[in-house]
Scaffold this motif. Structure first.
Motif, PDB file in Angstrom:
ATOM      1  N   VAL A  66       0.824  -1.197   0.000  1.00 53.26           N
ATOM      2  CA  VAL A  66       0.000   0.000   0.000  1.00 53.26           C
ATOM      3  C   VAL A  66       0.862   1.252   0.000  1.00 53.26           C
ATOM      4  N   ARG A  67       2.154   1.091  -0.010  1.00 57.12           N
ATOM      5  CA  ARG A  67       3.040   2.249  -0.038  1.00 57.12           C
ATOM      6  C   ARG A  67       3.155   2.803  -1.451  1.00 57.12           C
ATOM      7  N   GLU A  68       3.534   4.080  -1.522  1.00 56.72           N
ATOM      8  CA  GLU A  68       3.743   4.711  -2.811  1.00 56.72           C
ATOM      9  C   GLU A  68       5.146   5.295  -2.863  1.00 56.72           C
ATOM     10  N   THR A  69       5.651   5.463  -4.063  1.00 56.07           N
ATOM     11  CA  THR A  69       6.999   5.987  -4.263  1.00 56.07           C
ATOM     12  C   THR A  69       6.926   7.478  -4.540  1.00 56.07           C
ATOM     13  N   ARG A  70       7.743   8.242  -3.809  1.00 51.92           N
ATOM     14  CA  ARG A  70       7.807   9.682  -3.993  1.00 51.92           C
ATOM     15  C   ARG A  70       9.242  10.098  -4.286  1.00 51.92           C
ATOM     16  N   THR A  71       9.393  11.253  -4.911  1.00 50.35           N
ATOM     17  CA  THR A  71      10.709  11.815  -5.215  1.00 50.35           C
ATOM     18  C   THR A  71      10.998  12.939  -4.242  1.00 50.35           C
ATOM     19  N   CYS A  72      12.203  12.957  -3.709  1.00 48.47           N
ATOM     20  CA  CYS A  72      12.599  13.964  -2.715  1.00 48.47           C
ATOM     21  C   CYS A  72      12.487  15.359  -3.314  1.00 48.47           C
ATOM     22  N   GLU A  75      16.795  20.232  -2.815  1.00 45.27           N
ATOM     23  CA  GLU A  75      17.595  20.733  -3.930  1.00 45.27           C
ATOM     24  C   GLU A  75      18.697  19.738  -4.278  1.00 45.27           C
ATOM     25  N   ARG A  76      18.897  19.565  -5.579  1.00 39.55           N
ATOM     26  CA  ARG A  76      19.945  18.679  -6.085  1.00 39.55           C
ATOM     27  C   ARG A  76      19.829  17.263  -5.511  1.00 39.55           C
ATOM     28  N   CYS A  77      18.599  16.833  -5.273  1.00 39.67           N
ATOM     29  CA  CYS A  77      18.357  15.482  -4.766  1.00 39.67           C
ATOM     30  C   CYS A  77      17.165  14.895  -5.511  1.00 39.67           C
ATOM     31  N   ALA A  78      17.368  13.755  -6.099  1.00 37.97           N
ATOM     32  CA  ALA A  78      16.301  13.082  -6.840  1.00 37.97           C
ATOM     33  C   ALA A  78      16.068  11.679  -6.297  1.00 37.97           C
ATOM     34  N   ASN A  79      16.404  11.468  -5.017  1.00 34.41           N
ATOM     35  CA  ASN A  79      16.215  10.156  -4.415  1.00 34.41           C
ATOM     36  C   ASN A  79      14.728   9.829  -4.317  1.00 34.41           C
ATOM     37  N   GLU A  80      14.427   8.570  -4.506  1.00 29.52           N
ATOM     38  CA  GLU A  80      13.060   8.084  -4.352  1.00 29.52           C
ATOM     39  C   GLU A  80      12.941   7.295  -3.058  1.00 29.52           C
ATOM     40  N   ARG A  90       7.954  14.755   2.521  1.00 28.31           N
ATOM     41  CA  ARG A  90       8.325  15.256   1.203  1.00 28.31           C
ATOM     42  C   ARG A  90       9.824  15.151   0.929  1.00 28.31           C
ATOM     43  N   PHE A  91      10.602  14.888   1.973  1.00 25.85           N
ATOM     44  CA  PHE A  91      12.051  14.827   1.822  1.00 25.85           C
ATOM     45  C   PHE A  91      12.546  13.456   2.260  1.00 25.85           C
ATOM     46  N   CYS A  92      13.645  13.007   1.641  1.00 25.56           N
ATOM     47  CA  CYS A  92      14.148  11.680   1.945  1.00 25.56           C
ATOM     48  C   CYS A  92      14.939  11.627   3.235  1.00 25.56           C
TER      49      CYS A  92
END
Length: 245
Positions: A66-72, A75-80, A90-92
Motif C-alpha cells: 500500500v506504499r507509494e513511491t515519492r521523489t525527494c 535541492e539537487r536530490c532526486a532520491n526516491e 516530502r524529503f528523503c
C-alpha cells in the motif's frame, strides 16, 4: 561408531514446499521428529533462502504494497523513497528537509527564541508572549547533561508555528489568516475552534485544505479521505434512520 541419524518422517521436498508456503522451522521439526536446527541446515544445503526469525523475507505472496513511491523535494536530490499515502513526508532525509530554501526561510526567523514570555502564571499556565499576546504555555526542562533546576516555559503558539513550518511549509501568518477566514470555526461541522485546531492537508501534495476540529479530522482519516466512502456512510445513516440532527 557415532550415534545413528534419526530418520525424517517427511521427505525433504515436502518440507521445502511447506517451509516456502510459510510454515515455521519449529513446526516442521516437530512434524519430522528432528530439531529445527536440522531442518534449517537441510534447507540451507538445498539452496532455500532462510527467513529471519519472526517473518518471511520480502513481501508475502499475493501481497500488494500500500506504499507509494515519492521523489525527494530537496535541492539537487532526486532520491526516491517509499511512504504510506497518508504520510506528508516530502524529503528523503532531515538533511534535505532543512537544506530546502522553503524550510530554511521559515526557520531562519528562529521561531522559538522570538517568542519572549512575561507575566507567567504557573498555576493557570498562561503568559504574555512578545509575538502572540496572551497565550497558553507549557513547562519544559533543558535537555542537557547538567541542566539547571530552573523551571522554563515555552509558548505553545511558537511550538505550533514550528510544526507548521516543518510539516506543511506554512508560516503562522498563513494559518492564522485561514483561521480567521473560517470564522474561527471548523470547516466541516462549524464547531468553534480554540487555539488547538487541526491542520487538514492533502497527503499527496501536502497542500493545506482547511482547519478542522479533532473529530472531523479523525473522521476524514478513518475514511481514508475518500468522498465515495463518506457519501456511502451518510446514505447508510439516512437509510437506517439513525441520524443525529
Amino acid at each position: 561408531m557415532g550415534r545413528p541419524r534419526t530418520p525424517w518422517k517427511l521427505g525433504l521436498s515436502e518440507v521445502q514446499a511447506r517451509y516456502e508456503a510459510g510454515e515455521s522451522a519449529e513446526s516442521l521439526g516437530q512434524a519430522c521428529g528432528v530439531s529445527y536446527q536440522a531442518v534449517i541446515r537441510a534447507l540451507r544445503e538445498a539452496g532455500v533462502e532462510i527467513r529471519k526469525s519472526g517473518g518471511r523475507p520480502g513481501p508475502r505472496r499475493g501481497h500488494v504494497s500500500v506504499r507509494e513511491t515519492r521523489t525527494c523535494k530537496g535541492e539537487r536530490c532526486a532520491n526516491e523513497f517509499e511512504v504510506y499515502p497518508s504520510s506528508n513526508k516530502r524529503f528523503c532525509s532531515p538533511a534535505c528537509r532543512y537544506s530546502s530554501p522553503e524550510i530554511a526561510k521559515l526557520m531562519a526567523t528562529n521561531i522559538r527564541n522570538r517568542h519572549r514570555l512575561s507575566e507567567i502564571d504557573s498555576a493557570a499556565r498562561t503568559a504574555m508572549c512578545s509575538v502572540c499576546g496572551p497565550v497558553d504555555v507549557r513547562q519544559r526542562r533543558e535537555k542537557k547533561k547538567y541542566a539547571t533546576t530552573a523551571v522554563l516555559w515555552r509558548c505553545r503558539s511558537a511550538e505550533r508555528a514550528r510544526v507548521w513550518a516543518r510539516q506543511y511549509g506554512a508560516d503562522s501568518t498563513t494559518i492564522r489568516a485561514m483561521w480567521e477566514s473560517q470564522g474561527r470555526r471548523c470547516a466541516i461541522c462549524r464547531t468553534a475552534l480554540g487555539e488547538r485546531f487541526n491542520v487538514d492537508h492533502c497527503h499527496a501534495s501536502s497542500r493545506i485544505r482547511g482547519l478542522l476540529c479533532s473529530q472531523c479530522n479523525t473522521g476524514l482519516g478513518l475514511f481514508a479521505d475518500t468522498p465515495q466512502r463518506l457519501r456511502a456512510a451518510a446514505d447508510y445513516l439516512e437509510r437506517t434512520g439513525d441520524v443525529n440532527a
